[in-house]
Scaffold this motif. Structure first.
Motif, PDB file in Angstrom:
ATOM      1  N   ALA A  91       0.828  -1.212   0.000  1.00 18.96           N
ATOM      2  CA  ALA A  91       0.000   0.000   0.000  1.00 18.96           C
ATOM      3  C   ALA A  91       0.860   1.259   0.000  1.00 18.96           C
ATOM      4  CB  ALA A  91      -0.953  -0.008   1.190  1.00 18.96           C
ATOM      5  N   VAL A  92       1.971   1.235   0.709  1.00 17.15           N
ATOM      6  CA  VAL A  92       2.872   2.385   0.742  1.00 17.15           C
ATOM      7  C   VAL A  92       3.477   2.627  -0.644  1.00 17.15           C
ATOM      8  CG1 VAL A  92       5.106   3.159   1.658  1.00 17.15           C
ATOM      9  CG2 VAL A  92       3.345   2.279   3.208  1.00 17.15           C
ATOM     10  N   GLU A  93       3.722   1.555  -1.381  1.00 16.96           N
ATOM     11  CA  GLU A  93       4.269   1.693  -2.733  1.00 16.96           C
ATOM     12  C   GLU A  93       3.221   2.191  -3.727  1.00 16.96           C
ATOM     13  OE1 GLU A  93       5.891  -2.117  -3.729  1.00 16.96           O
ATOM     14  OE2 GLU A  93       7.489  -1.957  -2.239  1.00 16.96           O
ATOM     15  N   VAL A  94       1.967   1.788  -3.543  1.00 16.55           N
ATOM     16  CA  VAL A  94       0.906   2.075  -4.512  1.00 16.55           C
ATOM     17  C   VAL A  94       0.236   3.426  -4.276  1.00 16.55           C
ATOM     18  CG1 VAL A  94      -1.363   1.300  -5.322  1.00 16.55           C
ATOM     19  CG2 VAL A  94       0.476  -0.357  -4.996  1.00 16.55           C
ATOM     20  N   PHE A  95      -0.007   3.780  -3.030  1.00 15.85           N
ATOM     21  CA  PHE A  95      -0.759   4.990  -2.707  1.00 15.85           C
ATOM     22  C   PHE A  95       0.168   6.055  -2.125  1.00 15.85           C
ATOM     23  CE2 PHE A  95      -3.862   1.545  -2.488  1.00 15.85           C
ATOM     24  CZ  PHE A  95      -4.877   2.060  -3.264  1.00 15.85           C
ATOM     25  N   PRO A  96       0.274   7.195  -2.778  1.00 15.64           N
ATOM     26  CA  PRO A  96       1.121   8.266  -2.239  1.00 15.64           C
ATOM     27  C   PRO A  96       0.463   8.908  -1.014  1.00 15.64           C
ATOM     28  CG  PRO A  96      -0.041   9.025  -4.191  1.00 15.64           C
ATOM     29  CD  PRO A  96      -0.358   7.561  -4.041  1.00 15.64           C
ATOM     30  N   VAL A  97       1.290   9.550  -0.221  1.00 16.26           N
ATOM     31  CA  VAL A  97       0.778  10.317   0.921  1.00 16.26           C
ATOM     32  C   VAL A  97      -0.063  11.456   0.371  1.00 16.26           C
ATOM     33  CG1 VAL A  97       1.422  11.824   2.843  1.00 16.26           C
ATOM     34  CG2 VAL A  97       2.716   9.725   2.414  1.00 16.26           C
ATOM     35  N   ILE A  98      -1.197  11.701   0.995  1.00 11.69           N
ATOM     36  CA  ILE A  98      -2.093  12.783   0.600  1.00 11.69           C
ATOM     37  C   ILE A  98      -1.645  14.041   1.333  1.00 11.69           C
ATOM     38  CG2 ILE A  98      -4.476  13.601   0.607  1.00 11.69           C
ATOM     39  CD1 ILE A  98      -5.263  10.551   0.705  1.00 11.69           C
ATOM     40  N   HIS A  99      -1.060  14.990   0.603  1.00 11.92           N
ATOM     41  CA  HIS A  99      -0.530  16.221   1.210  1.00 11.92           C
ATOM     42  C   HIS A  99      -1.571  17.330   1.267  1.00 11.92           C
ATOM     43  CE1 HIS A  99       3.546  14.828   1.569  1.00 11.92           C
ATOM     44  NE2 HIS A  99       3.507  14.397   0.322  1.00 11.92           N
ATOM     45  N   ASP A 100      -2.350  17.472   0.220  1.00 12.10           N
ATOM     46  CA  ASP A 100      -3.307  18.574   0.140  1.00 12.10           C
ATOM     47  C   ASP A 100      -4.629  18.160   0.764  1.00 12.10           C
ATOM     48  OD1 ASP A 100      -2.090  19.235  -3.160  1.00 12.10           O
ATOM     49  OD2 ASP A 100      -1.470  20.112  -1.265  1.00 12.10           O
ATOM     50  N   ARG A 101      -4.741  18.358   2.047  1.00 17.28           N
ATOM     51  CA  ARG A 101      -5.963  17.980   2.749  1.00 17.28           C
ATOM     52  C   ARG A 101      -6.875  19.200   2.887  1.00 17.28           C
ATOM     53  NH1 ARG A 101      -6.271  13.282   4.576  1.00 17.28           N
ATOM     54  NH2 ARG A 101      -4.672  11.932   5.335  1.00 17.28           N
ATOM     55  N   GLY A 102      -8.155  18.988   2.684  1.00 12.45           N
ATOM     56  CA  GLY A 102      -9.132  20.051   2.886  1.00 12.45           C
ATOM     57  C   GLY A 102      -9.132  21.081   1.772  1.00 12.45           C
ATOM     58  N   SER A 103     -10.005  22.037   1.933  1.00 14.36           N
ATOM     59  CA  SER A 103     -10.100  23.095   0.920  1.00 14.36           C
ATOM     60  C   SER A 103      -9.053  24.163   1.222  1.00 14.36           C
ATOM     61  CB  SER A 103     -11.499  23.698   0.926  1.00 14.36           C
ATOM     62  OG  SER A 103     -11.792  24.193   2.204  1.00 14.36           O
ATOM     63  N   PRO A 104      -8.560  24.811   0.194  1.00 13.15           N
ATOM     64  CA  PRO A 104      -7.529  25.843   0.392  1.00 13.15           C
ATOM     65  C   PRO A 104      -8.083  27.028   1.192  1.00 13.15           C
ATOM     66  CG  PRO A 104      -8.170  25.711  -1.929  1.00 13.15           C
ATOM     67  CD  PRO A 104      -8.918  24.636  -1.208  1.00 13.15           C
ATOM     68  N   GLN A 105      -7.228  27.617   2.007  1.00 12.41           N
ATOM     69  CA  GLN A 105      -7.601  28.791   2.815  1.00 12.41           C
ATOM     70  C   GLN A 105      -7.488  30.034   1.944  1.00 12.41           C
ATOM     71  OE1 GLN A 105      -8.131  28.844   6.355  1.00 12.41           O
ATOM     72  NE2 GLN A 105      -8.116  26.615   6.446  1.00 12.41           N
ATOM     73  N   ASP A 106      -8.409  30.962   2.097  1.00 13.64           N
ATOM     74  CA  ASP A 106      -8.324  32.245   1.363  1.00 13.64           C
ATOM     75  C   ASP A 106      -7.491  33.238   2.124  1.00 13.64           C
ATOM     76  OD1 ASP A 106      -9.875  31.386  -0.764  1.00 13.64           O
ATOM     77  OD2 ASP A 106     -11.746  31.926   0.254  1.00 13.64           O
TER      78      ASP A 106
END
Length: 106
Positions: A91-106
């Motif tokens: 799973a670590v090889e197949v799925f990258p870490v999700i860095h962009d969590r949530g909606s961007p802040q204004d």
């Protein structure tokens, strides 16, 4: 399929925590709220003796690739701690870490 005793298939709490980290960091993208909600219920299910989520709910709310990963983890838990180690590595090889969590802040 009963998911209530998944916690019993892990070698120890360290292995369970490693599997949970994969789900949290690589599968549960909070930009996909519905899917994320059910993946986090599965995350909890790995520690709990009660039914937090059903396989039917996962199949209804989780995308195909991530669902295959979850089902592969369930199968690994049913087989052996060594299979869980293999799943974590895969799973670590197949799925990258999700860095962009949530909606961007204004």
């Amino acid at each position: 399929m009963d998911l209530r005793n998944l916690r019993l298939g892990f070698r120890d709490d360290v292995q369970r925590s490693r599997a949970q980290r994969v789900i949290h960091d690589r599968l549960a993208d909070d930009r996909l709220q519905d899917e994320c909600r059910y993946l986090m219920k599965f995350w909890w299910q790995l520690s709990m003796s009660y039914q937090e989520v059903t396989i039917g709910e996962l199949r209804e709310h989780v995308g195909a690739d991530k669902l295959r990963a979850v089902e592969a983890l369930i199968e690994a838990i049913d087989q052996s701690p060594e299979d869980i180690d293999e799943w974590i590595t895969w799973a670590v090889e197949v799925f990258p870490v999700i860095h962009d969590r949530g909606s961007p802040q204004d």
